[in-house]
Design an enzyme around this catalytic site. Structure first.
Site, PDB file in Angstrom:
ATOM      1  N   GLU A 432     -67.259 -11.720  81.373  1.00  0.00           N
ATOM      2  CA  GLU A 432     -65.802 -12.002  81.633  1.00  0.00           C
ATOM      3  C   GLU A 432     -65.397 -12.895  82.925  1.00  0.00           C
ATOM      4  OE1 GLU A 432     -62.794 -11.723  80.082  1.00  0.00           O
ATOM      5  OE2 GLU A 432     -61.296 -11.699  81.363  1.00  0.00           O
ATOM      6  N   ASP A 505     -66.212  -6.397  85.397  1.00  0.00           N
ATOM      7  CA  ASP A 505     -66.091  -5.594  86.673  1.00  0.00           C
ATOM      8  C   ASP A 505     -65.675  -4.017  86.380  1.00  0.00           C
ATOM      9  OD1 ASP A 505     -66.010  -7.901  88.032  1.00  0.00           O
ATOM     10  OD2 ASP A 505     -64.206  -8.341  87.922  1.00  0.00           O
ATOM     11  N   ASP A 507     -63.410  -2.500  87.525  1.00  0.00           N
ATOM     12  CA  ASP A 507     -61.976  -2.275  87.805  1.00  0.00           C
ATOM     13  C   ASP A 507     -61.430  -2.056  86.440  1.00  0.00           C
ATOM     14  OD1 ASP A 507     -61.849  -4.679  86.921  1.00  0.00           O
ATOM     15  OD2 ASP A 507     -61.257  -5.372  88.627  1.00  0.00           O
ATOM     16  N   ASP A 509     -59.236  -3.853  84.760  1.00  0.00           N
ATOM     17  CA  ASP A 509     -59.143  -5.052  83.926  1.00  0.00           C
ATOM     18  C   ASP A 509     -60.761  -5.162  83.108  1.00  0.00           C
ATOM     19  OD1 ASP A 509     -56.930  -5.868  84.422  1.00  0.00           O
ATOM     20  OD2 ASP A 509     -57.493  -7.328  85.638  1.00  0.00           O
TER      21      ASP A 509
END
Ligand code: TTJ
Length: 644
Positions: A432, A505, A507, A509
């Site tokens: 991404e 990631d 996180d 997102d």
């Protein structure tokens, strides 16, 4: 006569056999519990709880209580009859000792054969005992209290009588062995959802889970009088979709040899959820009961629609996919000697179950539809609209085939392909964001690693039908790069990369994009997951460095361990950098930590990761694979120095 007096010379011989058996479990734990990762750890709890559930199935236990105590110690209590403590003739030791020290003894000692479980389950309490640092069993029975302790499968002392009691039941307390398991911290949510499922499958059974770690007292109590009806209600209540039939449709057929139950409720979603069970074991791969259900459902819909002129064209039919759109359904059968087949032994093989479920569903659902025409109409309307969408998808698919043929090279522009064409070695990283994509491109080994960078908003296929996937600008590159096509067109032999690795990631997102991509693969390229091609990259969370030493930690626990280890070596106050995203890593670092097959960790995505929660995709239980895992095992959790 006390128990100790009964111990004979047989004891020594049998004890040797016992220890050899349990040693085998400790040598190859994966053979018995599937893995030594998070999944295997949680499996220990299910193994123990299964025994109490069997007692409940036999009609002697109403309450099961599971506690997670400090130090990730598990305590399971039930109010059943208590494991027998009398001397088992063959081995000359108490039956309860046999249960915990002899392989495959679980549940079978009584000979009354109520234990109907099979498949992956029921490997028994002795396996849990062998893989526990310590385990204690307490039995309340016939007015007396008994107790025995084991360490790594070895009994510390013979079974002891401790005094009197006015209760009956069994209490087992154990601590998983950190010499065996990479992960020894239980996930409350995972245990809670599993126990909730047990409560649904055993109507009226009270199951309590209580997390008492670190001064907490998180407690949930499950008891569902409605059984699988409540299960279906629960699954639908979790979604944001409206239900079509307000009341769950429920059928049950009780035969002399077996029982079949089905609960059905439609919602406005485009997906289907079918959870099936045989003897309370989830049959993830389906099998005869599920086949019987599906065939009957399709036939009822078509016969009813034809009879009431809801389909006018003579050549038109509702397909299985049409009639299952928006379906939430739980099928539960009980039978003697269930045969579990398939790759993961979760496919029911007993042929009689096909016709039993088929007949029950056809007769009872047809009657229900005839008696409730407005509900029948609402549900069948849903299938008719699914049928229309299917035609639209077919047109979109044909169009996309034409497009693919007309463009000379149908590989997406953002794909940095690899040189090799050998799927035995090729990998594609789906990344991404452009900056992470750039690092991945710079860091990769282009001989066998391809990079596909994605950007922009991802389509949520959970909320879209197949026709919307064609031409979606974010998914098209993925489809083209993999080469397999989707849905009905999917062809695994066209797969261009042996490993499909999602790199996002750590996180919120990143987790979002992972979920969306996995949902897409699950819905439109399922064999990709079934055949084990899909992985999640695991980038490190921390870089710990001092001078020329650099370490990477993949969890908070690992970070603390590295700091402690460095302190032992006199290296104090190293610098710690928390990675906020993949983009923060330069190509070299990304290669070292996340992409180099010699050093990276990945999570392999498995079908179980999807079905366990029905709608939402959980990747919590994915077991880590990769060389680092062995390294960690060998080096007592000490992480490699990547600076060599
Ligand atoms: C078996 O048949 C005779 C009467 O007792 C039956 C029995 O063993 N019941 C039983 C076993 N209830 N609970 C267990 C049990 C509970 C836990 C938590 C762990 C184990 C290994 C067994």
């Amino acid at each position: 006569m006390s128990i100790e007096n009964k111990v004979t010379t047989k004891y020594d011989e049998s004890q040797i056999q016992v220890l050899e058996g349990l040693e085998a479990v400790r040598k190859r734990p994966g053979m018995y519990i599937g893995s030594t990762g998070a999944r295997g750890l949680h499996h220990l709890v299910y193994e123990i709880v299964d025994n109490s559930i069997d007692e409940a199935l036999a009609g002697y236990c109403t309450d099961i209580n599971v506690e997670i105590l400090d130090g990730d110690i598990i305590r399971v209590r039930d109010n059943g009859r208590g494991i027998p403590v009398g001397i088992q003739e063959k081995l000359g030791i108490p039956a309860v000792t046999v249960v915990f020290t002899v392989l495959h003894a679980g549940g079978k000692f009584g000979g009354d054969g109520y234990k109907v479980s099979g498949g992956l389950h029921g490997v028994g309490a002795s396996v849990v005992n062998a893989l526990s640092e310590w385990l204690e069993v307490e039995v309340h029975k016939d007015g007396k209290r008994y107790m025995q302790r084991f360490e790594r499968g070895h009994e510390c002392a013979p079974l002891k009588e401790l005094g009197t009691t006015d209760k009956t039941g069994t209490i087992v307390t154990f601590k998983a062995d950190s010499e065996i398991f990479e992960e020894t911290v239980y996930d409350f949510e995972v245990l809670r959802e599993r126990l909730r499922k047990e409560a649904f499958l055993n109507a009226g059974l009270k199951v309590i889970i209580n997390d008492k770690r670190d001064g907490k007292d998180e407690r949930e109590e499950f008891c569902y009088e409605g059984g699988i009806r409540s299960f279906v209600e629960y699954l639908n209540a979790k979604t944001e979709y409206e239900v079509i039939n307000n009341e769950v449709i429920y059928f049950k057929a009780v035969g002399e040899e077996n029982t079949a139950e089905v609960a059905i409720q439609y919602n406005t979603n485009y997906n289907e959820i079918i959870l099936s069970f045989a003897n309370n074991i989830q049959t993830t791969e389906g099998g005869t009961h599920e086949e019987g259900f599906k065939t009957a459902l399709t036939k009822v819909f078509n016969d009813y629609a034809r009879k009431f002129n809801l389909i006018k064209e003579a050549d038109k039919k509702l397909t299985g996919d049409d009639v299952r759109e928006g379906l939430t359904c739980v099928i539960s059968v009980k039978l003697h000697e269930a045969q579990f087949e398939g790759q993961t032994k979760t496919k029911l093989g007993n042929t009689e179950m096909r016709s039993i479920v088929n007949k029950m569903v056809y007769d009872k659902l047809m009657t229900f539809f005839e008696e409730n025409p407005s509900i029948a109409r609402a549900i069948i309307d849903k299938s008719l609209s699914a049928q229309k969408a299917r035609e639209a998808a077919r047109r979109a698919r044909e169009q996309s085939r034409k497009n693919a043929l007309s463009s000379a090279i149908s590989l997406p522009g953002k794909l940095a392909d690899c040189i090799s064409k050998n799927v035995e070695e090729t990998e594609i990283y789906i990344v991404e964001g452009d900056s992470a994509g750039g690092s991945a491109k710079g860091g990769r080994d282009r001989n066998y690693q391809a990079i596909l960078a994605l950007w922009g908003k991802m389509l949520n296929v959970e909320k879209a039908r197949e026709d919307k996937v064609y031409g979606n600008d974010k998914l098209t590159p993925v489809i083209m790069a993999l080469g397999t096509g989707i849905g009905e067109d999917f062809d695994i032999t066209k797969l261009r990369y042996g490993k499909v690795i999602i790199m996002a990631d750590a996180d919120v997102d990143g987790s979002h994009i992972r979920t969306l991509l996995l949902t897409f693969f699950y819905k439109f390229m399922r064999p990709l997951i079934e055949e084990g091609h899909v992985y999640l990259a695991q980038p490190p969370l921390y870089k710990i460095f001092k001078g020329k030493h650099t370490y990477y930690a993949y969890s908070d626990k690992e970070r603390d361990e590295i700091i402690a280890k460095l302190a032992e070596e006199g290296i104090l106050k190293p610098e710690i950098q928390r990675y906020k995203g993949l983009g923060e890593m330069d190509p070299e670092q990304l290669w070292e930590t996340t992409m180099d097959p010699e050093r990276r960790i990945m999570v392999k995505v498995e079908m179980e990761d999807f079905v366990s929660t029905g709608q939402t995709i959980s990747i919590l239980m994915g077991d880590k694979v990769g060389p680092r895992r062995e390294f960690i095992e060998k080096n007592a959790k000490y992480v490699s120095n990547l600076d060599i």
